[in-house]
Design an enzyme around this catalytic site. Structure first.
Site, mmCIF file in Angstrom:
data_model
loop_
_atom_site.group_PDB
_atom_site.id
_atom_site.type_symbol
_atom_site.label_atom_id
_atom_site.label_comp_id
_atom_site.label_asym_id
_atom_site.label_seq_id
_atom_site.Cartn_x
_atom_site.Cartn_y
_atom_site.Cartn_z
ATOM 1 N N ARG A 129 -4.107 14.500 -2.130
ATOM 2 C CA ARG A 129 -3.886 13.145 -1.607
ATOM 3 C C ARG A 129 -3.872 13.175 -0.082
ATOM 4 O O ARG A 129 -4.347 12.240 0.558
ATOM 5 C CB ARG A 129 -2.570 12.568 -2.127
ATOM 6 C CG ARG A 129 -2.659 12.116 -3.562
ATOM 7 C CD ARG A 129 -1.510 11.223 -3.971
ATOM 8 N NE ARG A 129 -0.215 11.863 -3.829
ATOM 9 C CZ ARG A 129 0.940 11.210 -3.791
ATOM 10 N NH1 ARG A 129 0.968 9.914 -3.904
ATOM 11 N NH2 ARG A 129 2.070 11.854 -3.660
ATOM 12 N N MET B 231 -5.688 1.243 -6.523
ATOM 13 C CA MET B 231 -4.825 1.827 -7.549
ATOM 14 C C MET B 231 -4.493 3.295 -7.284
ATOM 15 O O MET B 231 -4.524 4.131 -8.182
ATOM 16 C CB MET B 231 -5.482 1.670 -8.920
ATOM 17 C CG MET B 231 -5.855 0.240 -9.275
ATOM 18 S SD MET B 231 -4.451 -0.877 -9.272
ATOM 19 C CE MET B 231 -3.697 -0.408 -10.801
ATOM 20 N N ARG B 232 -4.185 3.605 -6.057
ATOM 21 C CA ARG B 232 -3.799 4.962 -5.681
ATOM 22 C C ARG B 232 -2.435 4.899 -5.004
ATOM 23 O O ARG B 232 -2.184 3.998 -4.206
ATOM 24 C CB ARG B 232 -4.805 5.572 -4.693
ATOM 25 C CG ARG B 232 -6.260 5.502 -5.090
ATOM 26 C CD ARG B 232 -6.676 6.393 -6.204
ATOM 27 N NE ARG B 232 -6.292 7.763 -5.972
ATOM 28 C CZ ARG B 232 -6.194 8.667 -6.934
ATOM 29 N NH1 ARG B 232 -6.441 8.346 -8.170
ATOM 30 N NH2 ARG B 232 -5.850 9.903 -6.649
ATOM 31 N N ASN C 97 1.026 -5.250 -0.187
ATOM 32 C CA ASN C 97 0.312 -5.175 -1.458
ATOM 33 C C ASN C 97 0.615 -6.421 -2.269
ATOM 34 O O ASN C 97 1.666 -7.037 -2.109
ATOM 35 C CB ASN C 97 0.773 -3.927 -2.234
ATOM 36 C CG ASN C 97 -0.021 -3.699 -3.502
ATOM 37 O OD1 ASN C 97 -1.214 -3.977 -3.569
ATOM 38 N ND2 ASN C 97 0.634 -3.178 -4.517
ATOM 39 N N HIS D 131 1.094 -7.563 -6.200
ATOM 40 C CA HIS D 131 1.354 -6.953 -7.506
ATOM 41 C C HIS D 131 1.503 -8.064 -8.543
ATOM 42 O O HIS D 131 2.211 -9.042 -8.300
ATOM 43 C CB HIS D 131 2.632 -6.111 -7.446
ATOM 44 C CG HIS D 131 2.927 -5.405 -8.722
ATOM 45 N ND1 HIS D 131 2.202 -4.317 -9.152
ATOM 46 C CD2 HIS D 131 3.857 -5.653 -9.682
ATOM 47 C CE1 HIS D 131 2.675 -3.912 -10.311
ATOM 48 N NE2 HIS D 131 3.678 -4.709 -10.656
ATOM 49 N N ASP E 97 5.844 0.107 -6.048
ATOM 50 C CA ASP E 97 6.221 -1.303 -6.216
ATOM 51 C C ASP E 97 7.690 -1.553 -5.905
ATOM 52 O O ASP E 97 8.349 -2.356 -6.557
ATOM 53 C CB ASP E 97 5.875 -1.785 -7.640
ATOM 54 C CG ASP E 97 4.401 -1.659 -7.956
ATOM 55 O OD1 ASP E 97 3.579 -1.813 -7.043
ATOM 56 O OD2 ASP E 97 4.064 -1.396 -9.131
ATOM 57 N N GLU F 37 -1.965 -15.330 -7.241
ATOM 58 C CA GLU F 37 -2.194 -14.230 -6.298
ATOM 59 C C GLU F 37 -3.118 -14.694 -5.181
ATOM 60 O O GLU F 37 -2.881 -14.408 -4.001
ATOM 61 C CB GLU F 37 -2.811 -13.029 -7.011
ATOM 62 C CG GLU F 37 -1.882 -12.272 -7.918
ATOM 63 C CD GLU F 37 -2.559 -11.063 -8.538
ATOM 64 O OE1 GLU F 37 -3.287 -10.339 -7.829
ATOM 65 O OE2 GLU F 37 -2.355 -10.830 -9.742
#
Length: 180
Positions: free
Chosen positions: A51, A76-77, A93, A95, A131, A160
């Site tokens: 990573r 999605m990392r 972000n 969610h 999150d 969203e």
């Protein structure tokens, strides 16, 4: 991402999109951004043994674009604590749940399985925990009888698209700051 691009096309919007990055070469967002002449870049995360190596490659792109903020949308990392600390208070972000409920993946399925009466979406600051960052904005939608993950997800997605540009505008105007 498309909602942010559309919002930023308004001359009165307090932010502009300086680039769109993906960890997948075929991400639809790259093609969408290119239609607006927004610079794009991608790095296949699987090409990096760690990573940290992947994040260094992202950092190379970000140094070229010099963004004030990073807005994640479908990325999605998970980032390392070092990367999130570097961008603390400047990375957000969207969610698809009312955090702190239903973290991670398959949030609509989680909401239906839990029998909640309302669901929604959250814009939050990105921190090292998944999150877990400070909430900037939320929108709620009712869970209707007979809802499926798809029907519920469609209503959440509409929200969203509405709240993400609003949250970025508030951040860019200095109306919201990271407390941590």
């Amino acid at each position: 991402m498309s909602a942010l691009i559309e919002a930023a096309r308004d001359p009165d919007y307090p932010a502009q999109i300086v680039g769109v990055f993906s960890n997948k070469p075929d991400a639809p967002g790259l093609a969408a951004a290119a239609t607006y002449n927004i610079p794009t870049a991608w790095r296949w995360h699987k090409d990096y043994p760690s990573r940290i190596g992947f994040e260094l490659a992202i950092g190379d792109v970000l140094r070229l674009w010099r963004p004030d903020y990073i807005c994640l949308a479908g990325f999605m990392r998970l980032f390392t604590p070092e990367f999130t600390k570097k961008w603390q208070g400047r990375m957000i972000n969207i969610h698809p749940s009312l955090l702190p409920l239903h973290k991670g993946l398959h949030t609509h399925e989680q909401a239906l399985a839990d029998g909640v009466t309302e669901h929604g979406c959250t814009v939050h600051f990105v921190t090292a925990g998944m999150d877990e960052g400070q909430i900037i904005a939320q929108a709620r939608v009712p869970v209707l009888p007979g809802d499926t993950a798809e029907t519920l997800g469609a209503r959440v997605l509409a929200e969203e698209h509405r709240i993400y540009p609003e949250a970025l505008a508030r951040l860019a105007r200095g109306e919201v700051t990271f407390e941590g």
